[in-house]
Design an enzyme around this catalytic site. Structure first.
Site, short mmCIF file in Angstrom:
data_model
loop_
_atom_site.label_atom_id
_atom_site.label_comp_id
_atom_site.label_asym_id
_atom_site.label_seq_id
_atom_site.Cartn_x
_atom_site.Cartn_y
_atom_site.Cartn_z
N HIS A 4 -43.98 -4.81 100.49
CA HIS A 4 -44.54 -6.12 100.18
C HIS A 4 -44.28 -7.03 101.38
O HIS A 4 -43.13 -7.17 101.82
CB HIS A 4 -43.84 -6.75 98.97
N HIS A 19 -44.71 1.39 99.21
CA HIS A 19 -45.42 0.21 99.70
C HIS A 19 -44.42 -0.85 100.10
O HIS A 19 -43.42 -1.07 99.42
CB HIS A 19 -46.38 -0.34 98.64
P1 5GP Z 1 -43.71 -2.52 92.84
O1 5GP Z 1 -43.19 -3.20 91.60
O2 5GP Z 1 -44.03 -1.08 92.60
O3 5GP Z 1 -42.85 -2.77 94.05
O4 5GP Z 1 -45.06 -3.29 93.19
C1 5GP Z 1 -46.32 -2.85 92.82
C2 5GP Z 1 -47.30 -3.92 93.24
O5 5GP Z 1 -48.59 -3.37 93.23
C3 5GP Z 1 -47.32 -5.14 92.31
O6 5GP Z 1 -47.03 -6.32 93.07
C4 5GP Z 1 -48.74 -5.14 91.75
O7 5GP Z 1 -49.27 -6.44 91.60
C5 5GP Z 1 -49.51 -4.34 92.78
N1 5GP Z 1 -50.64 -3.58 92.24
C6 5GP Z 1 -50.62 -2.74 91.18
N2 5GP Z 1 -51.84 -2.21 90.98
C7 5GP Z 1 -52.64 -2.70 91.96
C8 5GP Z 1 -54.03 -2.51 92.29
O8 5GP Z 1 -54.77 -1.77 91.65
N3 5GP Z 1 -54.50 -3.20 93.36
C9 5GP Z 1 -53.71 -4.04 94.10
N4 5GP Z 1 -54.28 -4.67 95.13
N5 5GP Z 1 -52.40 -4.23 93.83
C10 5GP Z 1 -51.88 -3.59 92.77
#
Ligand code: 5GP
Ligand code: ZN
Length: 118
Positions: free
Chosen positions: A102, A100
């Site tokens: 951001h 993903h």
């Molecule tokens: P990472 O740390 O893997 O780069 O970011 C994961 C992101 O996914 C975090 O910013 C977290 O808030 C978001 N996230 C995790 N679970 C969910 C979910 O069920 N729905 C949404 N919309 N965002 C999520």
């Protein structure tokens, strides 16, 4: 679709999300815990754990993911610029193992955000 992947379930509509964009390759939705006024996640629809796992077959989705970033950031209210962050693997502090990007922005500079989103 990868079993037990929360972002695959979001793409499939099995877990609700605030969708902002969808086409045949990518899906975008608001982060559940926004770190800035604009905080959108853009993901390839096809399950891909991280850039560490990307193959040439993923290049169309990866290109599309970046190509829609400006449109999504601008429509969400970050017309003055935005930041794109992709965390990969343990060292990259990735928490959800479905790639993903951001898209973060708002009306103030985002700040350094070198490690995670704070
Ligand atoms: P990472 O740390 O893997 O780069 O970011 C994961 C992101 O996914 C975090 O910013 C977290 O808030 C978001 N996230 C995790 N679970 C969910 C979910 O069920 N729905 C949404 N919309 N965002 C999520
Ligand atoms: Zn997935």
């Amino acid at each position: 679709m990868s079993e037990n992947c929360i972002f695959c379930k979001i793409v499939a509509g099995e877990i609700p999300s605030k969708k902002v964009y969808e086409d045949e390759l990518v899906f975008a939705f608001h982060d559940i815990h926004p770190q800035r006024p604009v905080h959108i996640l853009v993901i390839p629809k096809r399950h891909l754990a991280s850039l560490q796992d990307a193959t040439p077959a993923d290049e169309p989705a990866l290109g599309r993911l970046l190509a829609v970033a400006n449109q999504l950031a601008t429509e969400a209210g970050s017309s003055g610029g935005f930041r794109v962050i992709i965390n990969n693997g343990e060292i990259g502090c990735q928490e959800v193992p479905h790639l993903h990007a951001h898209i973060v922005g708002g009306d103030q500079p985002v700040g350094p955000m070198l490690k995670r989103l704070d």
